[in-house]
Design an enzyme around this catalytic site. Structure first.
Site, mmCIF file in Angstrom:
data_model
loop_
_atom_site.group_PDB
_atom_site.id
_atom_site.type_symbol
_atom_site.label_atom_id
_atom_site.label_comp_id
_atom_site.label_asym_id
_atom_site.label_seq_id
_atom_site.Cartn_x
_atom_site.Cartn_y
_atom_site.Cartn_z
ATOM 1 N N LEU A 299 -10.237 -3.215 3.918
ATOM 2 C CA LEU A 299 -9.019 -2.484 4.240
ATOM 3 C C LEU A 299 -7.894 -3.504 4.184
ATOM 4 O O LEU A 299 -8.024 -4.595 4.748
ATOM 5 C CB LEU A 299 -9.081 -1.901 5.659
ATOM 6 C CG LEU A 299 -9.696 -0.534 5.856
ATOM 7 C CD1 LEU A 299 -9.704 -0.175 7.342
ATOM 8 C CD2 LEU A 299 -8.960 0.529 5.074
ATOM 9 N N ASP A 300 -6.806 -3.175 3.526
ATOM 10 C CA ASP A 300 -5.674 -4.090 3.468
ATOM 11 C C ASP A 300 -5.164 -4.383 4.874
ATOM 12 O O ASP A 300 -5.353 -3.592 5.799
ATOM 13 C CB ASP A 300 -4.539 -3.467 2.650
ATOM 14 C CG ASP A 300 -4.922 -3.250 1.205
ATOM 15 O OD1 ASP A 300 -5.666 -4.086 0.659
ATOM 16 O OD2 ASP A 300 -4.487 -2.243 0.627
#
Length: 182
Positions: free
Chosen positions: A43-44
């Site tokens: 996940l960024d």
């Protein structure tokens, strides 16, 4: 085998160390003290929500490898109010620079009851926003953000709600729990 569900807060790196020079950023090590587990997928830093960590390489591959098409559902706050044509575009697949995405599940939803984001999403009186639920079976770099932008509705906030059969139900931001390996 160990499998952990973690509700990753905004601003946390999806790794256990920060190798960037300068002020250290929050990492998974600030929340999870279980040795030998690694994120299955990413996940960024500016995305929130469900992150699955495991010490099972086969499970990690099944979640992260696009060949397995593991469903991942996101709650996405977008700029503007997508009409049926924009949602249908997401459902059919969107042409990105790296090719056409697989068809996605896409629907408008009521504002979800989520924790407040820190920092909050910028609010503009003159630009409406709304939430959509988007389910994809692949995981290209920043794919959801690129898909919503491609149909004219940039992402303001992105929360991964589920991966396969696992979800954030009952898991507060920054908390984790161990689950039986799938």
């Amino acid at each position: 085998m160990t499998t952990i569900l973690f509700n990753k807060p905004y601003g946390v790196l999806c790794q256990f160390t920060d190798e960037r020079e300068g002020t250290p950023r929050p990492t998974l090590a600030d929340f999870i003290k279980v040795p030998g587990v690694y994120a299955a997928g990413r996940l960024d830093t500016d995305s929130e929500g469900l992150l699955v960590l495991t010490d099972d390489g086969r499970l990690q591959a099944r979640i992260a490898d696009p060949r397995f098409k593991t469903a991942k559902t996101y709650l996405v706050q977008v700029e503007g109010e997508p009409d049926e044509a924009a949602l249908e575009g997401l459902r059919r697949g969107v042409r990105l620079k790296d090719g056409l995405t697989l068809p996605a599940g896409a629907e408008r939803i009521e504002d979800p009851a989520l924790w407040p984001r820190d920092p909050p999403v910028r609010f503009r009186k003159t630009v409406p926003d709304c939430w959509i639920r988007l389910t994809i079976g692949e995981g290209r770099n920043r794919q959801v953000r690129r898909m919503t932008a491609a149909v004219g509705h940039p992402t303001l906030r992105l929360v991964r709600w589920s991966v396969g059969d696992w979800s954030l139900d009952g898991l507060a931001q920054g908390e984790w729990r161990e689950v039986p390996s799938g």
